[in-house]
Design an enzyme around this catalytic site. Structure first.
Site, PDB file in Angstrom:
ATOM      1  CB  SER A 114      69.327  48.911  91.585  1.00 23.84           C
ATOM      2  OG  SER A 114      68.815  49.679  92.650  1.00 23.84           O
ATOM      3  CE1 TYR A 153      66.185  44.787  93.431  1.00 22.05           C
ATOM      4  CE2 TYR A 153      67.235  46.649  94.514  1.00 22.05           C
ATOM      5  CZ  TYR A 153      66.506  46.137  93.455  1.00 22.05           C
ATOM      6  OH  TYR A 153      66.126  46.950  92.414  1.00 22.05           O
ATOM      7  CE  LYS A 157      68.264  44.943  90.205  1.00 23.26           C
ATOM      8  NZ  LYS A 157      67.882  44.709  88.808  1.00 23.26           N
TER       9      LYS A 157
END
Ligand code: NAD
Length: 255
Positions: A114, A153, A157
C-alpha cells in the site's frame, strides 16, 4: 493451463484479479474467509497452514502464480488482527508455497502492499521491528497496546514490502520472481469502510491522488496480473506503485 493462487479472492482487488486470470485461461484457486474455493482464516497459524495444505493438494504441489491480496484496513478496531493478516498472513503463505512455486512454469508471486507504507514515520515503529523479526506474538501484543490502526496498517504494509524485498536474492536464485504492488485509494469495501470511519474517515476522504480519483479494482488487477505474468520476466524485487501519483506527491525525492 497455469495454476494461480489468490488470497482475498472474494472481494475487491482479489476478486478482480481472479476474474482477469480466469479470462486469461488460468486455473484459479481462491482463498478467503467465505465464498472461496478454499475457506481459511489467514489471521491464525492453523488457518494459514490448512489453506496451504488444501491448495497444495488441489494444485498437485505445483503453483505458477501466487497473488496475496487478503488484508484488513484501518476501520478494523483490533490492531493485532491487522498485523496478523497483513503481515503474517503473507509471510507464512510465501514460505509455504515457495517449493510449489519452484516447481511452477515461469513462477512468480505478487504481494499487495500500500502507499500507506510510505507515510512519514511508519517505518520506524517497534511493531515493524517485531514483524520483521517474525515474532507474531510480540508484534500483535505491541500493536494492541499502541492501539492505533494507522500504525498497525501502515507498519504492516511497510514491513511486508521490506520482507518481500529481503527475499529477492534467495528467490531470484531459485528462479521465482517476487514483487509488491502498492495501490493508493481503490474503490473497494475496505476503502469505503475507511471513508466512513468516525476517526479516519475525513483524512481518508481528503487523501486524493494527483490524478484526482480513486482507482477501480480492475486497474490494480491489471498491474498485478502483468507483474505476475511472464511478460514481466525481468522485474523482480520491486515495489510498483499503482496509486495515481500519491507516492510522488508524498516523497518526490525517494524512489
Ligand atoms: P476488500 O475488503 O474488498 O478485500 C479484502 C479481502 O481479504 C476480503 O475478501 C476479506 O474477506 C479478505 N480477508 C480479510 N481478512 C482475512 C482473513 N483473516 N482470512 C482470509 N481472508 C481475509 O479489500 P481490498 O481493498 O480489495 O484489499 C485488498 C488488498 O489491497 C489489501 O491487502 C489492502 O490492504 C490493499 N490495499 C487496498 C487499498 C484500497 O484503497 N482499497 C489501498 C491500498 C492497499
Amino acid at each position: 493451463m497455469p495454476t494461480s493462487v489468490v488470497t482475498g479472492s472474494a472481494s475487491g482487488i482479489g476478486a478482480a484479479v481472479c476474474e482477469q486470470l480466469k479470462n486469461n485461461g488460468h486455473q484459479v484457486i481462491g482463498i478467503d474467509r467465505a465464498n472461496a474455493d478454499v475457506i481459511a482464516d489467514l489471521s491464525i497459524k492453523e488457518g494459514r497452514q490448512s489453506a496451504i495444505r488444501e491448495v497444495l493438494c488441489r494444485a498437485e504441489e505445483k503453483v505458477d502464480q501466487l497473488i496475496l491480496c487478503a488484508g484488513l484496513g484501518v476501520s478494523v478496531t483490533n490492531c493485532g488482527l491487522i498485523v496478523s493478516v497483513n503481515y503474517f498472513g503473507v509471510s507464512e503463505l510465501l514460505d509455504g508455497f515457495f517449493k510449489a512455486l519452484q516447481a511452477g512454469e515461469s513462477p512468480s508471486a505478487v504481494v499487495v502492499g500500500s502507499v500507506a507504507s510510505v507515510q512519514p514515520g511508519v517505518d520506524d515503529s517497534l511493531v515493524v521491528e517485531k514483524m520483521l523479526n517474525n515474532d507474531e506474538a510480540a508484534a500483535v501484543a505491541l500493536a494492541k497496546e499502541i492501539n492505533d490502526p494507522m500504525v498497525a496498517y501502515g507498519g504492516s504494509k511497510y514491513a511486508v514490502s521490506v520482507m518481500a524485498r529481503q527475499k529477492a536474492v534467495a528467490w531470484g536464485k531459485a528462479g521465482v520472481r517476487l514483487n509488491v504492488v502498492a495501490p493508493g485509494a481503490v474503490e473497494t469495501p475496505l476503502l469505503q469502510a475507511a471513508k466512513e470511519h468516525p476517526t479516519y474517515g475525513e483524512a481518508t476522504r481528503n487523501f486524493v491522488a494527483p490524478l484526482g480519483r480513486g482507482s477501480r479494482p480492475e486497474e490494480v488487477a491489471d498491474v498485478i496480473c502483468y507483474l505476475a505474468s511472464p511478460r514481466a520476466s525481468f522485474i523482480h524485487g520491486t515495489v510498483l506503485f499503482a496509486d495515481g501519483g500519491m507516492d510522488a506527491m508524498i516523497r518526490p525525492d525517494r524512489f
